[in-house]
Design a protein around this motif. Structure first.
Motif, PDB file in Angstrom:
ATOM      1  N   GLY A   1       0.836  -1.183   0.000  1.00  0.00           N
ATOM      2  CA  GLY A   1       0.000   0.000   0.000  1.00  0.00           C
ATOM      3  C   GLY A   1       0.876   1.241   0.000  1.00  0.00           C
ATOM      4  O   GLY A   1       2.063   1.193   0.359  1.00  0.00           O
ATOM      5  N   SER A   2       0.314   2.363  -0.423  1.00  0.00           N
ATOM      6  CA  SER A   2       1.109   3.596  -0.424  1.00  0.00           C
ATOM      7  C   SER A   2       1.449   4.044   0.994  1.00  0.00           C
ATOM      8  O   SER A   2       2.389   4.812   1.197  1.00  0.00           O
ATOM      9  N   MET A   3       0.727   3.523   1.996  1.00  0.00           N
ATOM     10  CA  MET A   3       1.029   3.888   3.380  1.00  0.00           C
ATOM     11  C   MET A   3       2.453   3.498   3.761  1.00  0.00           C
ATOM     12  O   MET A   3       3.148   4.255   4.449  1.00  0.00           O
ATOM     13  N   GLU A   4       2.911   2.331   3.318  1.00  0.00           N
ATOM     14  CA  GLU A   4       4.281   1.928   3.640  1.00  0.00           C
ATOM     15  C   GLU A   4       5.285   2.898   3.029  1.00  0.00           C
ATOM     16  O   GLU A   4       6.271   3.286   3.672  1.00  0.00           O
ATOM     17  N   LEU A   5       5.026   3.322   1.799  1.00  0.00           N
ATOM     18  CA  LEU A   5       5.933   4.238   1.128  1.00  0.00           C
ATOM     19  C   LEU A   5       5.938   5.607   1.810  1.00  0.00           C
ATOM     20  O   LEU A   5       6.996   6.221   1.977  1.00  0.00           O
ATOM     21  N   ILE A   6       4.771   6.090   2.224  1.00  0.00           N
ATOM     22  CA  ILE A   6       4.692   7.369   2.925  1.00  0.00           C
ATOM     23  C   ILE A   6       5.488   7.309   4.228  1.00  0.00           C
ATOM     24  O   ILE A   6       6.276   8.199   4.545  1.00  0.00           O
ATOM     25  N   GLY A   7       5.286   6.227   4.986  1.00  0.00           N
ATOM     26  CA  GLY A   7       5.987   6.101   6.258  1.00  0.00           C
ATOM     27  C   GLY A   7       7.490   6.062   6.093  1.00  0.00           C
ATOM     28  O   GLY A   7       8.233   6.742   6.823  1.00  0.00           O
ATOM     29  N   CYS A   8       7.972   5.278   5.134  1.00  0.00           N
ATOM     30  CA  CYS A   8       9.416   5.169   4.921  1.00  0.00           C
ATOM     31  C   CYS A   8      10.012   6.477   4.400  1.00  0.00           C
ATOM     32  O   CYS A   8      11.115   6.874   4.785  1.00  0.00           O
ATOM     33  N   LEU A   9       9.276   7.143   3.540  1.00  0.00           N
ATOM     34  CA  LEU A   9       9.761   8.404   2.978  1.00  0.00           C
ATOM     35  C   LEU A   9       9.924   9.462   4.064  1.00  0.00           C
ATOM     36  O   LEU A   9      10.946  10.162   4.135  1.00  0.00           O
ATOM     37  N   ILE A  10       8.929   9.576   4.944  1.00  0.00           N
ATOM     38  CA  ILE A  10       9.014  10.578   6.009  1.00  0.00           C
ATOM     39  C   ILE A  10      10.100  10.213   7.015  1.00  0.00           C
ATOM     40  O   ILE A  10      10.832  11.085   7.496  1.00  0.00           O
TER      41      ILE A  10
END
Length: 354
Positions: free
Chosen positions: A81-90
């Motif tokens: 999900g894009s949630m994993e990408l958002i979390g890792c990016l931040i």
């Protein structure tokens, strides 16, 4: 007593929609229609590979995405999900007193991810439930390292033209990373050409997020993807879970994005249900912003009326999403479901407001 670290102890759990087993959910922004038959066939074919770990580099999926959007596959990362990408990016670029700038009604998980990273999270006021590019630019302070922009917006459904996002990027300081969350972009790609937004990643200062959960009908598969500048992708990749997307999910997503005709038909069918429902709500006196997504935001006279309508809907077996957590206590968000559900919802709303 064993104690958690202070910033985790101070956090509230991320709030998902309440789900009742005997209710029809209109709260999760899931697709009203099933995924491509090709995606379902791919999932059946993946069963025999269940004994093996999934491809950690998502090779076929990345190439399917790259072919579809004319991108360099090396610039693509995939997440659960894009949630994993958002979390890792931040986590990779914020924290330690650095600030993340979101908008007033932006996707709430960005704020949660910032708290997890011990970053400062600030919200910029929107204008008429729509992102204001000028307000974002006026709010950039020296500690801001990341601007998070959800377009089309969730929970508002409103959109700013991509030309405005290009203006935002041109006027942001060079050290600020722009993240454009386009979870619902397939509902407006035809009228809002995304090629210029994807091209921003080549500059090295912009990330574009997308998902298979909405227009492709694969919310349960948990597949998101993002177009990254190569240097940023290298840092975020360190934080992604290895083997993060199951083989079946990778195969379903690759098959789904290669069946663009099916996706476009699902978007068309969703819009054909969404717009008449929105007009019926407006005729009842409900304020409904024009939506560019698979949901509509219903704004009532005040918070009390929204609560009363919500209770009436629940008694009728319909569960919409209350928006008090987004600072919109007078609003409910309604996912577009199949036609009979939307007909039922419109009838209940009429009865509740008459």
């Amino acid at each position: 007593m064993i104690r958690p670290v202070p910033h985790v102890a101070a956090m509230a759990p991320y709030a998902l929609a309440d789900l009742g087993s005997d209710m029809t959910s209109m709260a999760q922004n899931e697709s009203a229609f099933p995924p491509s038959p090709r995606a379902l066939a791919a999932a059946r074919g993946a069963v025999t590979q269940a004994l093996l770990y999934p491809d950690p580099d998502w090779i076929d999926l990345r190439h399917a995405i790259a072919e579809t959007h004319d991108l360099d596959p090396d610039m693509i990362l995939c997440g659960a999900g894009s949630m994993e990408l958002i979390g890792c990016l931040i986590r990779a670029y914020a924290g330690d007193g650095r600030a993340v700038l979101g908008t007033e009604y932006s996707y709430a998980f960005a704020a949660s991810a910032a708290l997890q990273a011990q970053a400062v999270y600030r919200q910029v006021p929107e204008s008429g439930l729509t992102v204001s590019i000028d307000a974002i630019l006026d709010s950039v302070t020296p500690d801001v390292v990341l601007v998070f922009l959800c377009n089309p917006g969730n929970p508002t459904g409103t959109m700013v033209p991509n030309a405005e996002i290009l203006r935002l990027r041109d006027d942001l300081p060079e050290h600020v990373l722009l993240v454009v969350d386009q979870a619902y972009a397939e509902f407006c790609d035809a009228s809002n050409d995304p090629s210029g937004i994807f091209a921003l990643a080549q500059r090295g200062d912009t990330v574009i997020l997308r998902t298979f959960s909405k227009a492709y009908g694969l919310a349960g598969a948990r597949v998101g993807w993002s177009c990254f500048p190569l240097a940023i992708a290298a840092q975020v990749r360190k934080l992604l879970n290895p083997n993060n997307i199951a083989t079946a999910s990778q195969m379903m997503a690759a098959a789904a994005i290669r069946d663009r005709a099916h996706m476009r038909e699902m978007v068309r069918k969703t819009e054909a249900i969404r717009d008449p429902f929105a007009n019926r709500c407006r005729a009842l006196g409900i304020d409904v912003p024009h939506s560019h997504t698979n949901f509509v935001l219903l704004r009532f006279g005040d918070a009390n009326q929204a609560t009363e309508v919500d209770q009436t809907l629940k008694r009728a077996g319909l569960l919409m999403r209350g928006m008090a957590g987004y600072g919109l206590p007078d609003c409910l968000r309604a996912t577009i479901c199949d036609a009979p559900v939307m007909e039922h919802a419109a009838s209940v709303l009429k009865g509740a407001l008459s």
